[in-house]
Enzyme design. Structure first.
Site, PDB file in Angstrom:
ATOM      1  N   GLU A 287       0.858  -1.200   0.000  1.00  0.00           N
ATOM      2  CA  GLU A 287       0.000   0.000   0.000  1.00  0.00           C
ATOM      3  C   GLU A 287       0.881   1.233   0.000  1.00  0.00           C
ATOM      4  OE1 GLU A 287      -2.239  -0.226   3.626  1.00  0.00           O
ATOM      5  OE2 GLU A 287      -3.517  -1.839   2.917  1.00  0.00           O
ATOM      6  N   LYS A 289       2.396   4.451   1.421  1.00  0.00           N
ATOM      7  CA  LYS A 289       2.583   4.945   2.795  1.00  0.00           C
ATOM      8  C   LYS A 289       2.404   6.458   2.757  1.00  0.00           C
ATOM      9  CE  LYS A 289       5.708   4.586   6.788  1.00  0.00           C
ATOM     10  NZ  LYS A 289       5.435   5.867   7.399  1.00  0.00           N
ATOM     11  N   ARG A 294      -1.548   9.842  11.574  1.00  0.00           N
ATOM     12  CA  ARG A 294      -2.415   8.689  11.753  1.00  0.00           C
ATOM     13  C   ARG A 294      -3.688   9.128  12.458  1.00  0.00           C
ATOM     14  NH1 ARG A 294      -0.078   2.890  12.819  1.00  0.00           N
ATOM     15  NH2 ARG A 294      -1.945   1.658  12.526  1.00  0.00           N
ATOM     16  N   GLU A 340      -4.843   7.418   7.537  1.00  0.00           N
ATOM     17  CA  GLU A 340      -3.858   8.500   7.566  1.00  0.00           C
ATOM     18  C   GLU A 340      -4.598   9.767   7.136  1.00  0.00           C
ATOM     19  OE1 GLU A 340      -0.875   7.939   8.752  1.00  0.00           O
ATOM     20  OE2 GLU A 340       0.479   9.438   7.951  1.00  0.00           O
ATOM     21  N   GLU A 439       5.406   8.562   1.238  1.00  0.00           N
ATOM     22  CA  GLU A 439       6.728   8.309   1.820  1.00  0.00           C
ATOM     23  C   GLU A 439       7.358   7.038   1.308  1.00  0.00           C
ATOM     24  OE1 GLU A 439       7.796   9.362   6.255  1.00  0.00           O
ATOM     25  OE2 GLU A 439       5.922   8.256   6.122  1.00  0.00           O
ATOM     26  N   LYS A 444       2.083  -5.621   3.721  1.00  0.00           N
ATOM     27  CA  LYS A 444       1.367  -6.292   4.807  1.00  0.00           C
ATOM     28  C   LYS A 444       0.937  -7.701   4.422  1.00  0.00           C
ATOM     29  CE  LYS A 444      -0.637  -1.828   6.109  1.00  0.00           C
ATOM     30  NZ  LYS A 444      -1.868  -1.034   6.231  1.00  0.00           N
TER      31      LYS A 444
HETATM   32  P1  ATP Z   1       7.112   6.819  10.795  1.00  0.00           P
HETATM   33  O1  ATP Z   1       8.131   7.828  11.145  1.00  0.00           O
HETATM   34  O2  ATP Z   1       7.537   5.943   9.658  1.00  0.00           O
HETATM   35  O3  ATP Z   1       5.727   7.383  10.628  1.00  0.00           O
HETATM   36  P2  ATP Z   1       6.063   5.499  13.071  1.00  0.00           P
HETATM   37  O4  ATP Z   1       6.850   4.896  14.164  1.00  0.00           O
HETATM   38  O5  ATP Z   1       5.168   6.636  13.394  1.00  0.00           O
HETATM   39  O6  ATP Z   1       7.123   5.861  12.001  1.00  0.00           O
HETATM   40  P3  ATP Z   1       5.622   3.202  11.518  1.00  0.00           P
HETATM   41  O7  ATP Z   1       5.124   1.933  12.061  1.00  0.00           O
HETATM   42  O8  ATP Z   1       7.061   3.254  11.348  1.00  0.00           O
HETATM   43  O9  ATP Z   1       5.136   4.402  12.410  1.00  0.00           O
HETATM   44  O10 ATP Z   1       4.928   3.503  10.135  1.00  0.00           O
HETATM   45  C1  ATP Z   1       3.583   3.397  10.055  1.00  0.00           C
HETATM   46  C2  ATP Z   1       2.953   4.763   9.955  1.00  0.00           C
HETATM   47  O11 ATP Z   1       2.768   5.117   8.593  1.00  0.00           O
HETATM   48  C3  ATP Z   1       1.572   4.689  10.542  1.00  0.00           C
HETATM   49  O12 ATP Z   1       1.606   5.059  11.896  1.00  0.00           O
HETATM   50  C4  ATP Z   1       0.750   5.646   9.705  1.00  0.00           C
HETATM   51  O13 ATP Z   1       0.710   6.900  10.343  1.00  0.00           O
HETATM   52  C5  ATP Z   1       1.521   5.796   8.406  1.00  0.00           C
HETATM   53  N1  ATP Z   1       0.840   5.204   7.240  1.00  0.00           N
HETATM   54  C6  ATP Z   1       0.673   5.813   6.055  1.00  0.00           C
HETATM   55  N2  ATP Z   1       0.085   5.021   5.157  1.00  0.00           N
HETATM   56  C7  ATP Z   1      -0.163   3.855   5.780  1.00  0.00           C
HETATM   57  C8  ATP Z   1      -0.753   2.621   5.370  1.00  0.00           C
HETATM   58  N3  ATP Z   1      -1.189   2.429   4.137  1.00  0.00           N
HETATM   59  N4  ATP Z   1      -0.830   1.638   6.300  1.00  0.00           N
HETATM   60  C9  ATP Z   1      -0.367   1.809   7.547  1.00  0.00           C
HETATM   61  N5  ATP Z   1       0.198   2.950   7.990  1.00  0.00           N
HETATM   62  C10 ATP Z   1       0.312   3.971   7.122  1.00  0.00           C
END
Ligand code: ATP
Length: 634
Positions: A287, A289, A294, A340, A439, A444
């Site tokens: 997917e 990102k 979030r 998001e 990004e 998944k």
């Molecule tokens: P990051 O700095 O990468 O956001 P993080 O620790 O907040 O790090 P991660 O688990 O590393 O979180 O990355 C997942 C984050 O990416 C989620 O918390 C969400 O906010 C964002 N995101 C964007 N698109 C998606 C998606 N398709 N599925 C899940 N998360 C997504």
């Protein structure tokens, strides 16, 4: 006489705050290798006494010990700055505000300042400043907790004065060590080397003792699991009091609209090959990102709530989303979706960068005044029509999500996805995601091991960021600036470099990782310099593991910065991961760190953990030697 009698009756049997303060004092003195176990046993001993004798006072006693007045998703911030505390200490001690600040600088914190000034008050001084207070006044835990709640409720004009008045009243009644911990609670650090994780272990131990072998099982993991779906200690504690079997805990403390569930997180990957290695013989999906914030969207009985990544209630910030859900999804009997929230250019139908979203107002947002529009990119379903979907496969969750919700351009979209096992297709999809302003990718599992795992940084969700395409490390780090050195040349008058730390959750310590002087615009240099003036401290805090690093100034831990680095190396200077590495006190250090942005959605104790940094260090070593993966470690 009758008044003091009734006061004595009132406190008979109540938990005295002095017992809590003395416990904290003893905990603070425990040092050494097995300190966590010793602390757990000691704290559990007092907890169990309270549970047996004053059950209804246990929740406040526990919450105070973990620096909370309620669950994180209910806004209960005290909003008391140093200015008010200093004024109150001054009023109580008879010292001038300047003297109080000097005392703080000498001793290290305002908690010690009040303790010292209360215990060294001259008797004449004592007579004047606290003549209305009788010697026999004994503060109870409930009294302290209720007063803190009262402080929290003050808002609007005149609230600062009122807060100062209430706090001064409380400090007057407190004994020196009680006053110390009241102030430290307000300053969000009891400084006893035992943060929430240790207190949670003590809570588990106390309940195990409370049920005297009648309810068997792993209390620590049951509490941990319950907190992921229902991060409300009161509910969990009430449940633990009432159960005949530990199995009842997940049945009673489960996901429910209105209460945020801790979000599932992803493991960073460095290349598409690594994804294939990880998901060999498994069905998976990729997917986009999205680069926004979030948003966990809850709906039930006409009520919409929106929670952030760290469970803060953001409902007030997004009246436009609230309205949209009301208009389109009233017919549903409750749901929780994961999404998001992304800034969106409606005129040109395109995603806007994360920075645009952060410039949108956060408080008292009037829907008619909103200039920056947002689009919801939804990617998961956690709950629908009175049913939890956490244990369903992603395939089922995604299908139900698509059947239940409807896309609308610029308002609500399903995360763009591609179910492909072809290297070139995934590569192309990754490049497209970046072109679209994302990004990178989230990858998944769809069937096997694809349930939603609250709070877990799981190997069943992988992330591949565009930065991996440069030769940098596979992820950015979220670190806390704890000190700085003055700049020279163009940077004269500001800080030229900052010392950054990660957070060791087990030890409740900040461990140094690097000094950073790159990535600052001129505007930021000045902005950050001004910002930190309010958070200067005379010495590094006891929870900073920073031996051997000399800085010009030190700060309280107040902010999180996202950092990109080229490499992690063993370092004799920095302390990060030293307890995990066990290499003659050596730690790991980041090379060529560069500031990406301020992480406004993270608190300092949510910074990158030492364990995470160590995992990336290990993974980097694995990649360097071209090997396969290590086993899952959490
Ligand atoms: P990051 O700095 O990468 O956001 P993080 O620790 O907040 O790090 P991660 O688990 O590393 O979180 O990355 C997942 C984050 O990416 C989620 O918390 C969400 O906010 C964002 N995101 C964007 N698109 C998606 C998606 N398709 N599925 C899940 N998360 C997504």
């Amino acid at each position: 006489a009758s008044k003091s009698k009734s006061h004595n009756m009132e406190i008979k049997g109540a938990v005295l705050f002095i017992d809590m303060a003395e416990l904290y004092e003893q905990v603070g003195e425990i040092k050494g290798q097995n300190s966590k176990d010793a602390i757990k046993e000691l704290v559990a001993k007092l907890f169990i006494r309270i549970m047996k004798e004053n059950r209804e006072e246990f929740v406040p006693a526990y919450l105070f010990s973990i620096l909370k007045l309620g669950p994180d998703y209910e806004s209960w911030e005290l909003g008391i700055g140093q200015g008010i505390i200093v004024k109150s200490i001054s009023a109580v001690s008879g010292k001038s505000e300047k003297q109080v600040r000097e005392l703080m600088n000498t001793l290290g914190d305002l908690g010690l300042a009040i303790e010292k000034s209360k215990s060294t008050q001259t008797s004449l001084n004592k007579f004047f400043v606290s003549q209305s207070v009788k010697e026999e006044v004994k503060l109870t835990m409930i009294q302290v907790f209720n007063t803190l709640q009262q402080l929290q409720k003050q808002e609007g004009t005149g609230s600062s004065l009122e807060k100062e008045r209430i706090l001064t009243g409380l400090l007057r009644m407190a004994k020196p060590i009680e006053a110390k911990y009241i102030i430290r609670f307000i300053e969000k650090n009891l400084k006893i080397g035992a943060a929430e994780k240790t207190m949670q272990a003590a809570l588990a131990r106390a309940f195990q003792l409370y049920h005297k072998g009648n309810v068997e099982g792993d209390y620590e993991s049951i509490i941990n699991q319950a907190l992921c779906e229902c991060p409300n200690y009161k509910k969990i504690i009430d449940t633990l009091f009432s159960i005949q079997s530990l199995k009842e805990v997940p049945e009673l403390c489960h996901i429910i609209p209105g209460v945020p569930c801790k979000p599932m997180l992803a493991k960073p990957m460095k290349s598409i090959q690594m994804i294939f290695q990880r998901f060999e013989n498994m069905k998976f999906t990729c997917e986009y990102k999205y680069d926004g914030l979030r948003g966990q969207i809850h709906f039930e009985n006409g009520q919409v709530s929106i929670f952030s990544r760290n469970l803060e209630n953001m409902t007030q910030t997004y009246p436009d989303i609230v309205n949209y859900v009301h208009t389109h999804y009233q017919h549903l009997d409750g749901f929780i979706i994961d999404s998001e929230i992304v800034a969106y250019d409606v005129a040109n139908n395109r995603i806007l960068p994360f920075q645009t979203l952060t410039s949108r107002a956060k408080k008292n947002v009037d829907q008619n005044q909103i200039e920056i529009q947002v689009c919801l990119y939804i990617f998961d379903l956690l709950y629908l029509n009175k049913q939890s979907y956490l244990k369903e496969t992603l395939e089922k969750r995604r299908q139900t999500l698509r059947e239940t919700f409807k896309e609308e351009e610029g308002k609500l979209k399903f995360a763009t996805s591609r179910d492909s096992e072809n290297f070139e297709e995934i590569e192309e999809f990754l490049l497209n995601s970046i072109k679209m302003g994302c990004e990178g990718l989230m990858i998944k599992t769809l069937e096997i091991n694809s349930q939603y795992e609250p709070a877990k940084r799981s190997f069943n969700w992988l992330k591949l960021k565009k930065d991996y395409l440069d030769n940098g490390l596979s992820d950015t780090f979220d670190l806390v600036p704890i000190g700085a050195c003055y700049g020279t040349g163009k940077r004269k008058g500001f800080y030229g470099s900052y010392l950054l730390a990660c957070y060791n959750e087990d030890m409740d310590q900040y461990e140094t990782t690097c000094k950073i002087g790159t990535g600052f615009s001129d505007e930021n240099l000045e902005k950050f310099f001004q910002f930190f003036q309010e958070y200067l401290i005379p010495h590094p805090l006891s929870e900073y593991k920073c031996d051997g690093v000399n800085m010009d100034v030190w700060f309280s831990p107040v902010v999180v910065w996202e950092i990109k680095s080229a490499d992690i190396q063993i370092s004799p200077i920095y302390s990060a991961c030293s307890t995990i590495l066990q290499l003659n006190n050596k730690g790991v250090g980041l090379r060529f760190p560069r500031l990406i942005k301020v992480r406004e959605d993270k608190k300092p104790n949510e910074a990158t953990s030492s364990q995470f940094l160590y995992d990336v260090y290990k993974q980097q070593a694995v990649v360097a030697s071209n090997n396969t993966f290590e086993q899952d470690d959490d």
